[in-house]
Motif scaffolding. Structure first.
Motif, mmCIF file in Angstrom:
data_model
loop_
_atom_site.group_PDB
_atom_site.id
_atom_site.type_symbol
_atom_site.label_atom_id
_atom_site.label_comp_id
_atom_site.label_asym_id
_atom_site.label_seq_id
_atom_site.Cartn_x
_atom_site.Cartn_y
_atom_site.Cartn_z
ATOM 1 N N LEU A 13 9.797 2.119 -9.601
ATOM 2 C CA LEU A 13 10.268 3.482 -9.848
ATOM 3 C C LEU A 13 9.261 4.293 -10.659
ATOM 4 O O LEU A 13 9.163 5.510 -10.500
ATOM 5 C CB LEU A 13 11.624 3.456 -10.559
ATOM 6 C CG LEU A 13 12.809 3.060 -9.691
ATOM 7 C CD1 LEU A 13 14.027 2.779 -10.554
ATOM 8 C CD2 LEU A 13 13.106 4.137 -8.662
ATOM 9 N N ALA A 14 8.502 3.604 -11.518
ATOM 10 C CA ALA A 14 7.465 4.254 -12.322
ATOM 11 C C ALA A 14 6.183 4.444 -11.511
ATOM 12 O O ALA A 14 5.186 4.924 -12.055
ATOM 13 C CB ALA A 14 7.196 3.444 -13.583
ATOM 14 N N ARG A 15 6.215 4.077 -10.213
ATOM 15 C CA ARG A 15 5.087 4.238 -9.293
ATOM 16 C C ARG A 15 3.889 3.377 -9.682
ATOM 17 O O ARG A 15 2.735 3.758 -9.504
ATOM 18 C CB ARG A 15 4.664 5.702 -9.144
ATOM 19 C CG ARG A 15 5.789 6.687 -8.885
ATOM 20 C CD ARG A 15 6.676 6.345 -7.719
ATOM 21 N NE ARG A 15 5.986 6.535 -6.440
ATOM 22 C CZ ARG A 15 6.396 5.997 -5.299
ATOM 23 N NH1 ARG A 15 7.464 5.262 -5.271
ATOM 24 N NH2 ARG A 15 5.742 6.191 -4.198
ATOM 25 N N ASP A 16 4.173 2.183 -10.199
ATOM 26 C CA ASP A 16 3.142 1.227 -10.591
ATOM 27 C C ASP A 16 2.661 0.490 -9.341
ATOM 28 O O ASP A 16 3.400 -0.298 -8.743
ATOM 29 C CB ASP A 16 3.718 0.246 -11.616
ATOM 30 C CG ASP A 16 2.739 -0.815 -12.085
ATOM 31 O OD1 ASP A 16 1.625 -0.916 -11.521
ATOM 32 O OD2 ASP A 16 3.097 -1.546 -13.020
ATOM 33 N N GLY A 17 1.417 0.765 -8.936
ATOM 34 C CA GLY A 17 0.859 0.147 -7.739
ATOM 35 C C GLY A 17 0.794 -1.366 -7.820
ATOM 36 O O GLY A 17 0.945 -2.056 -6.806
ATOM 37 N N ARG A 18 0.579 -1.897 -9.003
ATOM 38 C CA ARG A 18 0.543 -3.358 -9.160
ATOM 39 C C ARG A 18 1.911 -3.963 -8.876
ATOM 40 O O ARG A 18 2.017 -5.092 -8.384
ATOM 41 C CB ARG A 18 0.063 -3.723 -10.550
ATOM 42 C CG ARG A 18 -1.436 -3.446 -10.737
ATOM 43 C CD ARG A 18 -1.842 -3.842 -12.115
ATOM 44 N NE ARG A 18 -1.057 -3.042 -13.068
ATOM 45 C CZ ARG A 18 -1.544 -2.398 -14.102
ATOM 46 N NH1 ARG A 18 -2.808 -2.485 -14.378
ATOM 47 N NH2 ARG A 18 -0.779 -1.687 -14.884
ATOM 48 N N ALA A 19 2.957 -3.219 -9.184
ATOM 49 C CA ALA A 19 4.308 -3.715 -8.893
ATOM 50 C C ALA A 19 4.512 -3.837 -7.385
ATOM 51 O O ALA A 19 5.142 -4.784 -6.912
ATOM 52 C CB ALA A 19 5.355 -2.785 -9.502
ATOM 53 N N MET A 20 3.958 -2.898 -6.630
ATOM 54 C CA MET A 20 4.068 -2.977 -5.175
ATOM 55 C C MET A 20 3.292 -4.181 -4.654
ATOM 56 O O MET A 20 3.741 -4.860 -3.735
ATOM 57 C CB MET A 20 3.577 -1.685 -4.527
ATOM 58 C CG MET A 20 3.881 -1.609 -3.055
ATOM 59 S SD MET A 20 5.679 -1.638 -2.775
ATOM 60 C CE MET A 20 5.729 -1.933 -1.027
ATOM 61 N N THR A 21 2.155 -4.468 -5.263
ATOM 62 C CA THR A 21 1.391 -5.659 -4.886
ATOM 63 C C THR A 21 2.218 -6.916 -5.148
ATOM 64 O O THR A 21 2.265 -7.828 -4.316
ATOM 65 C CB THR A 21 0.057 -5.715 -5.659
ATOM 66 O OG1 THR A 21 -0.690 -4.538 -5.345
ATOM 67 C CG2 THR A 21 -0.743 -6.949 -5.302
ATOM 68 N N GLU A 22 2.875 -6.972 -6.287
ATOM 69 C CA GLU A 22 3.736 -8.115 -6.607
ATOM 70 C C GLU A 22 4.894 -8.212 -5.618
ATOM 71 O O GLU A 22 5.245 -9.304 -5.165
ATOM 72 C CB GLU A 22 4.267 -8.001 -8.033
ATOM 73 C CG GLU A 22 3.229 -8.256 -9.094
ATOM 74 C CD GLU A 22 3.789 -8.060 -10.491
ATOM 75 O OE1 GLU A 22 4.997 -8.342 -10.711
ATOM 76 O OE2 GLU A 22 3.017 -7.613 -11.358
ATOM 77 N N PHE A 23 5.496 -7.079 -5.326
ATOM 78 C CA PHE A 23 6.586 -7.037 -4.361
ATOM 79 C C PHE A 23 6.106 -7.612 -3.026
ATOM 80 O O PHE A 23 6.768 -8.451 -2.414
ATOM 81 C CB PHE A 23 7.077 -5.592 -4.188
ATOM 82 C CG PHE A 23 8.102 -5.434 -3.106
ATOM 83 C CD1 PHE A 23 9.435 -5.702 -3.351
ATOM 84 C CD2 PHE A 23 7.734 -5.026 -1.837
ATOM 85 C CE1 PHE A 23 10.382 -5.570 -2.351
ATOM 86 C CE2 PHE A 23 8.664 -4.894 -0.832
ATOM 87 C CZ PHE A 23 9.991 -5.167 -1.088
ATOM 88 N N TYR A 24 4.939 -7.160 -2.596
ATOM 89 C CA TYR A 24 4.352 -7.637 -1.344
ATOM 90 C C TYR A 24 4.152 -9.153 -1.382
ATOM 91 O O TYR A 24 4.524 -9.864 -0.453
ATOM 92 C CB TYR A 24 3.020 -6.918 -1.114
ATOM 93 C CG TYR A 24 2.328 -7.284 0.171
ATOM 94 C CD1 TYR A 24 2.591 -6.586 1.339
ATOM 95 C CD2 TYR A 24 1.414 -8.326 0.222
ATOM 96 C CE1 TYR A 24 1.959 -6.922 2.529
ATOM 97 C CE2 TYR A 24 0.777 -8.668 1.397
ATOM 98 C CZ TYR A 24 1.054 -7.963 2.547
ATOM 99 O OH TYR A 24 0.434 -8.299 3.709
ATOM 100 N N GLN A 25 3.590 -9.649 -2.454
ATOM 101 C CA GLN A 25 3.331 -11.078 -2.568
ATOM 102 C C GLN A 25 4.622 -11.889 -2.589
ATOM 103 O O GLN A 25 4.688 -12.983 -2.027
ATOM 104 C CB GLN A 25 2.497 -11.373 -3.816
ATOM 105 C CG GLN A 25 1.077 -10.863 -3.701
ATOM 106 C CD GLN A 25 0.316 -10.901 -5.017
ATOM 107 O OE1 GLN A 25 0.907 -11.033 -6.089
ATOM 108 N NE2 GLN A 25 -1.000 -10.767 -4.932
ATOM 109 N N LEU A 26 5.642 -11.359 -3.225
ATOM 110 C CA LEU A 26 6.917 -12.068 -3.312
ATOM 111 C C LEU A 26 7.665 -12.114 -1.978
ATOM 112 O O LEU A 26 8.248 -13.137 -1.621
ATOM 113 C CB LEU A 26 7.826 -11.399 -4.354
ATOM 114 C CG LEU A 26 7.536 -11.659 -5.811
ATOM 115 C CD1 LEU A 26 8.376 -10.724 -6.698
ATOM 116 C CD2 LEU A 26 7.844 -13.113 -6.158
ATOM 117 N N TYR A 27 7.682 -11.005 -1.261
ATOM 118 C CA TYR A 27 8.600 -10.868 -0.142
ATOM 119 C C TYR A 27 7.968 -10.749 1.232
ATOM 120 O O TYR A 27 8.673 -10.821 2.244
ATOM 121 C CB TYR A 27 9.505 -9.662 -0.363
ATOM 122 C CG TYR A 27 10.347 -9.761 -1.612
ATOM 123 C CD1 TYR A 27 11.154 -10.865 -1.859
ATOM 124 C CD2 TYR A 27 10.333 -8.749 -2.556
ATOM 125 C CE1 TYR A 27 11.924 -10.964 -3.005
ATOM 126 C CE2 TYR A 27 11.107 -8.829 -3.708
ATOM 127 C CZ TYR A 27 11.898 -9.935 -3.922
ATOM 128 O OH TYR A 27 12.663 -10.016 -5.047
#
Length: 175
Positions: A13-27
Motif C-alpha cells: 500500500l505504501a508502494r514499496d517496490g521491494r514488497a512487490m518483489t517479495e510478493f512475487y517470490q512468495l506467490y
C-alpha cells in the motif's frame, strides 16, 4: 505484532517496490500453477500471471483483508485474467501466432469475438445445469455474480461456489 502478510500488504500500500518483489517470490509459483490448470500452457500461464501481478500492484488499495488472504485475492485476479484471456479468443490467435498479445491479432480477436468461435457453449454443456446456467450468465451474458445470484434466486456465496467448481471442471476438460 503484525503478521508477515499484514506487513507485506502495508508495504504494498505504501508502494514499496521491494514488497512487490517479495510478493512475487512468495506467490509466483503457486499463482502460475493455478493459472496453468486453466490455460494448460506454461508459457501463456506465465504471461497471464505477469498481467495479474501488474493488476495486484495497481489495485492493492482494493484488497480487503476481511474478505480473505492476500494470496487468495491475488489468485482470483490471476485466474480471472486467465478466464478473460480465454474469453477474448486471444488464446487461439496466440497458438497460431506464437505470442500472447500480437497487437494486430489482438485487435482482430476482440473486434470479432463470438464465444461460439472457441466452443464455450459446447464446453459448458459438460457441466451440471446450475453450473452451466451461472457460467452462461456471468461469462457469456456479462452479468455480475451478484446479478446472477439475484436472477437465480440463490445466495451470492452459492454463485461463487458454482463458478469455482465450474472453472475447476472446465480446467480438467480436454480441448
Amino acid at each position: 505484532m503484525p503478521s508477515v502478510e499484514e506487513e507485506l500488504v502495508r508495504r504494498l500500500l505504501a508502494r514499496d517496490g521491494r514488497a512487490m518483489t517479495e510478493f512475487y517470490q512468495l506467490y509466483h509459483a503457486a499463482l502460475c500453477a493455478a493459472v496453468r490448470r486453466l490455460l494448460r500452457n506454461a508459457h501463456t500461464a506465465e504471461d497471464v500471471v505477469q498481467v495479474g501481478m501488474l493488476k495486484v500492484w495497481q489495485g492493492i488499495a482494493l484488497y480487503d483483508p476481511a474478505q480473505g488472504r492476500l494470496f487468495t485475492w491475488a489468485a482470483r485476479i490471476c485466474c480471472n485474467s486467465a478466464i478473460d484471456y480465454l474469453r477474448t479468443g486471444r488464446h487461439q490467435l496466440a497458438t497460431r501466432t506464437g505470442g500472447l498479445d500480437n497487437a494486430g491479432a489482438h485487435a482482430l480477436a476482440v473486434s470479432g469475438f463470438q464465444p461460439d468461435h472457441i466452443g464455450v457453449a459446447d464446453l459448458l454443456q459438460g457441466l451440471r445445469p446450475e453450473y452451466r446456467q451461472v457460467m452462461d450468465l456471468v461469462y457469456l451474458q456479462g452479468y455480475t455474480q451478484l446479478e446472477a445470484a439475484e436472477l437465480l434466486n440463490v445466495p451470492l456465496g452459492t454463485v461463487k461456489t458454482w463458478m469455482g467448481r465450474s472453472r475447476e471442471l472446465l480446467g480438467r476438460m480436454p480441448l
